[in-house]
Design an enzyme around this catalytic site. Structure first.
Site, PDB file in Angstrom:
ATOM      1  N   ALA A   1      26.984   3.016  15.016  1.00 10.13           N
ATOM      2  CA  ALA A   1      26.397   3.939  16.389  1.00 10.13           C
ATOM      3  C   ALA A   1      25.921   2.575  17.076  1.00 10.13           C
ATOM      4  O   ALA A   1      24.843   1.657  16.307  1.00 10.13           O
ATOM      5  CB  ALA A   1      26.430   4.690  16.464  1.00 10.13           C
ATOM      6  N   ASP A   2      25.549   2.726  18.330  1.00 10.71           N
ATOM      7  CA  ASP A   2      24.286   1.173  18.741  1.00 10.71           C
ATOM      8  C   ASP A   2      23.423   2.048  20.866  1.00 10.71           C
ATOM      9  O   ASP A   2      24.657   3.272  21.039  1.00 10.71           O
ATOM     10  CB  ASP A   2      24.388   0.641  19.357  1.00 10.71           C
ATOM     11  CG  ASP A   2      23.265  -0.679  19.585  1.00 10.71           C
ATOM     12  OD1 ASP A   2      23.217  -1.009  19.310  1.00 10.71           O
ATOM     13  OD2 ASP A   2      23.059  -1.440  21.292  1.00 10.71           O
ATOM     14  N   THR A   3      22.631   2.650  20.148  1.00  8.56           N
ATOM     15  CA  THR A   3      21.746   3.482  21.317  1.00  8.56           C
ATOM     16  C   THR A   3      21.583   2.395  22.581  1.00  8.56           C
ATOM     17  O   THR A   3      20.421   1.532  22.006  1.00  8.56           O
ATOM     18  CB  THR A   3      21.172   4.302  21.075  1.00  8.56           C
ATOM     19  OG1 THR A   3      21.609   4.981  19.700  1.00  8.56           O
ATOM     20  CG2 THR A   3      20.930   5.500  22.449  1.00  8.56           C
TER      21      THR A   3
ATOM     22  N   ALA B   1      27.664   3.925  21.963  1.00  7.66           N
ATOM     23  CA  ALA B   1      28.390   3.544  21.947  1.00  7.66           C
ATOM     24  C   ALA B   1      28.990   3.630  20.054  1.00  7.66           C
ATOM     25  O   ALA B   1      27.545   3.693  18.929  1.00  7.66           O
ATOM     26  CB  ALA B   1      28.661   2.100  21.631  1.00  7.66           C
TER      27      ALA B   1
END
Length: 209
Positions: free
Chosen positions: A88-90, A125
């Site tokens: 994931a990426d924030t 994401a």
């Protein structure tokens, strides 16, 4: 504090492997681990990805979030055949601008000053690889409204150190909650992982907790 590669903390040793494929979290974020534990989907292993997270020239926030999450997953999946790999990426964004993960007080101050008194977006994401090679992803956007911050409030928050390493220079699950009168969308997405969408990806590809 980053969670080291290996067994997630608090997990009991398991017996022989069953036909249930394990879940690997490709992230060192303790917040993502805690969120997965919250919904009963504790990963069997944690294997942080080491990828370059520098935004490309003129890269828009949604593309950046998807790309980095995909690169994190791709960097880890080959090391864990037979497993589900979740990455994931924030991203905190103001318009087309991607805010950094604040690594020093000056960067955190710039972020907080920019966010003060305005609405911004948090894009989460998520990319999931299944053992059979299938892949799913989701992009979740939450709108976050900041109150107007005084210099004293910014100074006090910087003194707390809570901002360190946080996208946009704040942590909604901590003291910064006092700055946020309203959000529109997923709260756990702002913390680090959109839980409903992540669970849907896992169930959709056949993961059994």
């Amino acid at each position: 504090m980053a969670v080291p590669q290996g067994k997630a903390p608090g997990l009991a040793e398991t017996g022989p492997l069953t036909d249930a494929a394990p879940l690997v979290l490709a992230s060192a974020s303790p917040r993502r681990l805690q969120l997965l534990q919250q919904i009963g989907m504790t990963p069997a292993d944690i294997d942080p990805a080491d990828v370059d997270e520098t935004p490309r020239a003129r890269e828009l926030p949604p593309h950046y979030a998807r790309r980095v999450a995909a690169e994190k997953a791709a960097a880890v999946v080959a090391r864990h055949p037979g497993a589900f790999v979740l990455a994931a990426d924030t991203v905190v964004a103001v318009g087309r601008r991607i805010l950094p993960k604040a690594e020093d007080e000056a960067a955190a101050r710039r972020c907080l000053t920019l966010l003060s008194g305005r609405r911004h977006r948090v894009l989460g994401a998520v990319v999931l690889h299944a053992p059979d090679g299938r892949r799913s992803e989701a992009l979740v956007t939450t709108a976050v409204v900041f109150k107007r911050l005084s210099e004293e409030e910014i100074d006090d928050y910087l003194a707390s150190g809570e901002w360190r390493g946080k996208a946009g220079g704040y942590a909604i699950q901590g003291r910064a909650a006092a700055f946020i009168p309203r959000i529109i969308g997923s709260y756990p997405n702002v913390v680090g992982l959109p839980l409903a969408e992540t669970r849907n990806l896992l169930v959709g590809l056949g993961y059994k907790a």
